[in-house]
Scaffold this active site. Structure first.
Site, PDB file in Angstrom:
ATOM      1  N   LYS A  40       0.843  -1.204   0.000  1.00  0.00           N
ATOM      2  CA  LYS A  40       0.000   0.000   0.000  1.00  0.00           C
ATOM      3  C   LYS A  40       0.877   1.253   0.000  1.00  0.00           C
ATOM      4  O   LYS A  40       2.084   1.174   0.295  1.00  0.00           O
ATOM      5  CB  LYS A  40      -0.907  -0.037   1.228  1.00  0.00           C
ATOM      6  CG  LYS A  40      -0.147  -0.076   2.545  1.00  0.00           C
ATOM      7  CD  LYS A  40      -1.031  -0.516   3.701  1.00  0.00           C
ATOM      8  CE  LYS A  40      -0.245  -0.484   5.004  1.00  0.00           C
ATOM      9  NZ  LYS A  40      -1.022  -1.062   6.119  1.00  0.00           N
ATOM     10  N   TYR A 250      16.190  30.776   6.535  1.00  0.00           N
ATOM     11  CA  TYR A 250      15.031  31.465   7.101  1.00  0.00           C
ATOM     12  C   TYR A 250      15.196  31.701   8.595  1.00  0.00           C
ATOM     13  O   TYR A 250      15.675  30.826   9.317  1.00  0.00           O
ATOM     14  CB  TYR A 250      13.770  30.635   6.863  1.00  0.00           C
ATOM     15  CG  TYR A 250      13.269  30.707   5.444  1.00  0.00           C
ATOM     16  CD1 TYR A 250      12.928  31.929   4.870  1.00  0.00           C
ATOM     17  CD2 TYR A 250      13.142  29.549   4.680  1.00  0.00           C
ATOM     18  CE1 TYR A 250      12.461  31.980   3.563  1.00  0.00           C
ATOM     19  CE2 TYR A 250      12.671  29.596   3.381  1.00  0.00           C
ATOM     20  CZ  TYR A 250      12.333  30.823   2.825  1.00  0.00           C
ATOM     21  OH  TYR A 250      11.874  30.872   1.543  1.00  0.00           O
TER      22      TYR A 250
HETATM   23  C1  LIG Z   1      -0.143  -1.940   6.713  1.00  0.00           C
HETATM   24  C2  LIG Z   1      -0.629  -3.253   7.157  1.00  0.00           C
HETATM   25  C3  LIG Z   1       0.269  -4.309   7.345  1.00  0.00           C
HETATM   26  C4  LIG Z   1       1.770  -4.127   7.312  1.00  0.00           C
HETATM   27  O1  LIG Z   1       2.179  -3.586   8.534  1.00  0.00           O
HETATM   28  P1  LIG Z   1       3.718  -3.252   8.885  1.00  0.00           P
HETATM   29  O2  LIG Z   1       3.660  -2.767  10.282  1.00  0.00           O
HETATM   30  O3  LIG Z   1       4.144  -2.199   7.940  1.00  0.00           O
HETATM   31  O4  LIG Z   1       4.495  -4.491   8.717  1.00  0.00           O
HETATM   32  C5  LIG Z   1      -0.260  -5.550   7.644  1.00  0.00           C
HETATM   33  N1  LIG Z   1      -1.592  -5.738   7.775  1.00  0.00           N
HETATM   34  C6  LIG Z   1      -2.485  -4.718   7.629  1.00  0.00           C
HETATM   35  C7  LIG Z   1      -3.923  -4.986   7.809  1.00  0.00           C
HETATM   36  C8  LIG Z   1      -2.032  -3.446   7.345  1.00  0.00           C
HETATM   37  O5  LIG Z   1      -2.901  -2.436   7.231  1.00  0.00           O
END
Ligand SMILES: *Cc1c(COP(=O)(O)O)cnc(C)c1O
Length: 347
Positions: A40, A250
């Site tokens: 994602k 700045y």
């Molecule tokens: C983002 C996510 C993961 C991965 O989690 P990490 O902490 O990045 O390893 C696994 N399961 C679900 C449902 C997630 O939303």
């Protein structure tokens, strides 16, 4: 004819060997379970187009995105049946889209189950809430006829405190085990990256690492298994000599006490190098420290070149991107440091 743009003055380099090695290490740590991959948010900012093919060649066959809008980028590299959409079908249109494209929805409520069944149904995953109270079917709703009617491949839940030594982990593990006995399914999945570090009790049939694939270290146990993946470099665009009493940047937050040589680097907070990463921090050139002077600007950072007087405009410097150090120094999370990398770095 329009000319091509000149080469960019900053770049994100992905160490593909390290990414593949991290997936293999997490797969091995998952014991008899297979490791999937959370891809994602554009692979946590590192680029679906670069990372997904590497993960698939390494052996990954389960890819998780959050939004429906993220599906198309991933289907360019992976068969749709290997892609699961965590947010699930909030609308009937999203369920129809999943059916048409062939990706697998993660069902999070009886309403989502009804959308899926009305769209034609078929193989799906189900997220059960065991205590994070974010997204997922409440255990009391598991008897709902719409949930009962689903063809469930992976029954999953998500840990709230996996990166801490918390009693909540065991509570969620036990709640998940109770659910597993109630709901027909083919495989079970609970652990994210930090969950893998909790041991194979948490692995079930499929793990879902994200952060650790991309070089993040959510718990000490993973430190010796995870290699850094993202490397950021930026070019100097100007060097100058300043006099004692002159200030930099700045709000004139740095004032020179001695004559000094400074360099202006073509990277700023618009690229994800947030202001919180400035104070006390440094860039590097061939092992030499280039301390940051004054505030980080949107497109520029000024560094002290006293230890690297040979550098000039056009030379590249390394931006520190050790996620554990950077998180500690900036009080941003490793997740935020990755996902806030800016668009100008994607070239
Ligand atoms: C983002 C996510 C993961 C991965 O989690 P990490 O902490 O990045 O390893 C696994 N399961 C679900 C449902 C997630 O939303």
């Amino acid at each position: 004819m329009r000319p091509d743009a000149p080469a960019p003055t900053l770049r994100l380099e992905i160490d593909e060997d390290a990414l593949a090695a991290n997936w293999r290490a997490l797969d091995a740590l998952s014991g008899s379970a297979a490791a999937g991959a959370a891809v994602k948010a554009n692979c946590y900012g590192l680029g679906v187009g670069t990372c997904v093919p590497v993960l698939r060649r390494a052996g990954c066959r389960h890819f998780f995105v959050a939004h429906w809008s993220e599906v198309a980028d991933v289907t360019a590299h992976v068969p749709p049946e290997e892609i699961a959409v965590l947010h699930g079908p909030v609308t009937r249109a999203e369920a129809d889209y999943a059916r048409t494209v062939g990706v697998v929805p993660v069902i999070n409520s009886p309403d989502q189950a009804r959308h899926w069944i009305e769209a034609g149904g078929g193989r799906c995953h189900v997220m059960v809430d065991t205590g994070i109270n974010r997204l997922g079917v409440a255990p009391r709703d598991l008897g709902d006829p719409a949930i009962r009617a689903l063809d469930i491949d992976v029954l999953m839940s998500h840990l709230a405190c996996a990166d801490e030594d918390s009693a909540m982990n065991l509570r969620q593990l036990e709640a998940f085990r109770a659910v597993i006995d109630q709901v027909p399914h083919r495989r079970a999945s609970l652990a994210n990256s930090a969950g893998i570090a909790l041991g194979t009790d948490y692995a079930f049939d499929l793990t879902r690492p994200g952060l650790a694939l991309y070089g993040g270290v959510p718990s000490d146990m993973l430190a010796r298994h995870v290699r850094p993946v993202a490397h950021v470099r930026a070019a100097l665009i100007q060097c100058r000599d300043i006099e004692p009493g002159e200030s930099v940047g700045y709000n004139a937050q740095f004032t020179a006490r001695t004559p000094m040589r400074t360099g202006t680097v073509s990277l700023g907070y618009a690229d994800g190098f947030l202001r919180a990463r400035g104070p006390g921090n440094a860039f590097f050139s061939e092992g030499r420290r280039l301390p940051i002077l004054g505030k980080v600007s949107m497109d520029m950072v000024v560094v002290d070149l006293c230890d690297a007087p040979d550098l000039s405009a056009g030379d590249w410097v390394e931006v520190p991107f050790d996620l554990v150090d950077a998180a500690q120094q900036s009080s941003l999370s490793q997740y935020e440091l990755l996902t806030s990398l800016g668009l100008r770095l994607k070239a």
